[in-house]
Structure formats: C-alpha cells, structure tokens
Design a protein around this motif. Sequence first.
Motif, PDB file in Angstrom:
ATOM      1  N   LYS A   1       0.837  -1.196   0.000  1.00  0.00           N
ATOM      2  CA  LYS A   1       0.000   0.000   0.000  1.00  0.00           C
ATOM      3  C   LYS A   1       0.877   1.253   0.000  1.00  0.00           C
ATOM      4  N   THR A   2       1.925   1.253   0.836  1.00  0.00           N
ATOM      5  CA  THR A   2       2.835   2.394   0.903  1.00  0.00           C
ATOM      6  C   THR A   2       3.554   2.583  -0.430  1.00  0.00           C
ATOM      7  N   LYS A   3       4.035   1.506  -1.010  1.00  0.00           N
ATOM      8  CA  LYS A   3       4.740   1.603  -2.300  1.00  0.00           C
ATOM      9  C   LYS A   3       3.793   2.086  -3.388  1.00  0.00           C
ATOM     10  N   ALA A   4       2.566   1.618  -3.389  1.00  0.00           N
ATOM     11  CA  ALA A   4       1.589   2.071  -4.383  1.00  0.00           C
ATOM     12  C   ALA A   4       1.319   3.560  -4.214  1.00  0.00           C
ATOM     13  N   GLN A   5       1.224   4.025  -2.976  1.00  0.00           N
ATOM     14  CA  GLN A   5       1.005   5.456  -2.727  1.00  0.00           C
ATOM     15  C   GLN A   5       2.214   6.271  -3.172  1.00  0.00           C
ATOM     16  N   ASP A   6       3.415   5.751  -2.898  1.00  0.00           N
ATOM     17  CA  ASP A   6       4.640   6.438  -3.326  1.00  0.00           C
ATOM     18  C   ASP A   6       4.708   6.529  -4.848  1.00  0.00           C
TER      19      ASP A   6
ATOM     20  N   ASP B   1       2.179   6.406  -6.948  1.00  0.00           N
ATOM     21  CA  ASP B   1       1.115   7.310  -7.385  1.00  0.00           C
ATOM     22  C   ASP B   1       1.549   8.768  -7.219  1.00  0.00           C
ATOM     23  N   LYS B   2       2.189   9.070  -6.099  1.00  0.00           N
ATOM     24  CA  LYS B   2       2.683  10.429  -5.839  1.00  0.00           C
ATOM     25  C   LYS B   2       3.747  10.816  -6.870  1.00  0.00           C
TER      26      LYS B   2
ATOM     27  N   LYS C   1       2.135  11.481 -10.270  1.00  0.00           N
ATOM     28  CA  LYS C   1       1.451  12.781 -10.310  1.00  0.00           C
ATOM     29  C   LYS C   1       2.449  13.933 -10.391  1.00  0.00           C
TER      30      LYS C   1
END
Length: 179
Positions: A145-150, A152-153, A156
């Motif tokens: 989840k953290t890697k996916a958020q990183d 995604d950030k 963007k």
Amino acid sequence: IKAYIADSANQKTLQSVYDENLSQYNKPEQVKARHILISGSDDKALAQIKKIRSSVTTKNFAQIASKETQDPTGKSNGGELGWFSRGRMVPEFDDAAFKLNKGDISEPIKTSFGYHIIYVEDKQVAQTKTLDQVKPELARIALQKTKAQDLDKLLKETESKVTVQLQSNDLKDIEANSK
C-alpha cells in the motif's frame, strides 16, 4: 518485511490492518459429513430410516448412502456433504451434526426434507489467527500500500512537471527527464 515488523513505529499500523480484516482470520467450527435422506415425514419413512440406521457403520456408510439415499446428489457420492460451518444446513440438521463427535453416526433426524442419518467424518474447531501469526502478511499488505502510494505520488509529480514543461515549450528539460 522483517525490518517493517521490527520497527516499533509500525506496530499501530499492523494492529489497525489486523482489526480491519479480523473476519479473514476467524475460521468457524466446521464438520465434514455424509448423510442418508429418506424423504417424507410419515411412519413408513421413519421405519425405513430406522432399518437403514441399524445396518450402517462408519465403514459401509458411503456404500449404503449411494444405494439408499433419496438425496439426488448423494447417490453418486455416497452422501458426501463436504465441509460446512454452522448455518449452512437446516437448523435440525445443523444442531445434530455439530453435536456429534468425529466418527459418530446419528440416530434419525427429522427435517423439512424428511429423515436423515448423519455421519461426521471429521471436525475442525473454530480458530482465530493472532496478530503475531499474521504479522508477515499484514506487513506485506502495508508495504504494498505504501509503495503504491509512493508510486502514485511520483507519477502525479512527474505528470505535473511534464505538463508545465510542455506548456512552456521547454523540450530540453523533457528530454533530460526522459533519460
């Protein structure tokens, strides 16, 4: 994963993920059973099921079920019901099956389908996996989840940067970023 689990700062996250997914770690009590069904609720059906009950054993149950059961699916598989948890069968059947011990054969049980004889082949007690048992799995989920958020950030930010460069027609910076 080991480092993530060892970091005391992550314990609250692990507990939170565990609490959110607790139902996945609860395994209800289950039985593996076979049955013989004689349809009907009259004295003739009762007499027939009692006669069958007097001859069945754990060794011949499947063979007799294949011959005698009036459950259409039970004829081809020796009355096999597989594993099931409470609430999957009609209440009278459920109650009887879960009261029996592994290897027990019931006396006739009356349900809305008729009379049954139940043979409990195996039983599993209810289990709940503890937080410690599932920490590696939870850590993997949290890290993903953290890697996916990183990612995604980063996507963007890169998209925003390229958009600004395109709008300013700054092709040199775009080429430099693509290397």
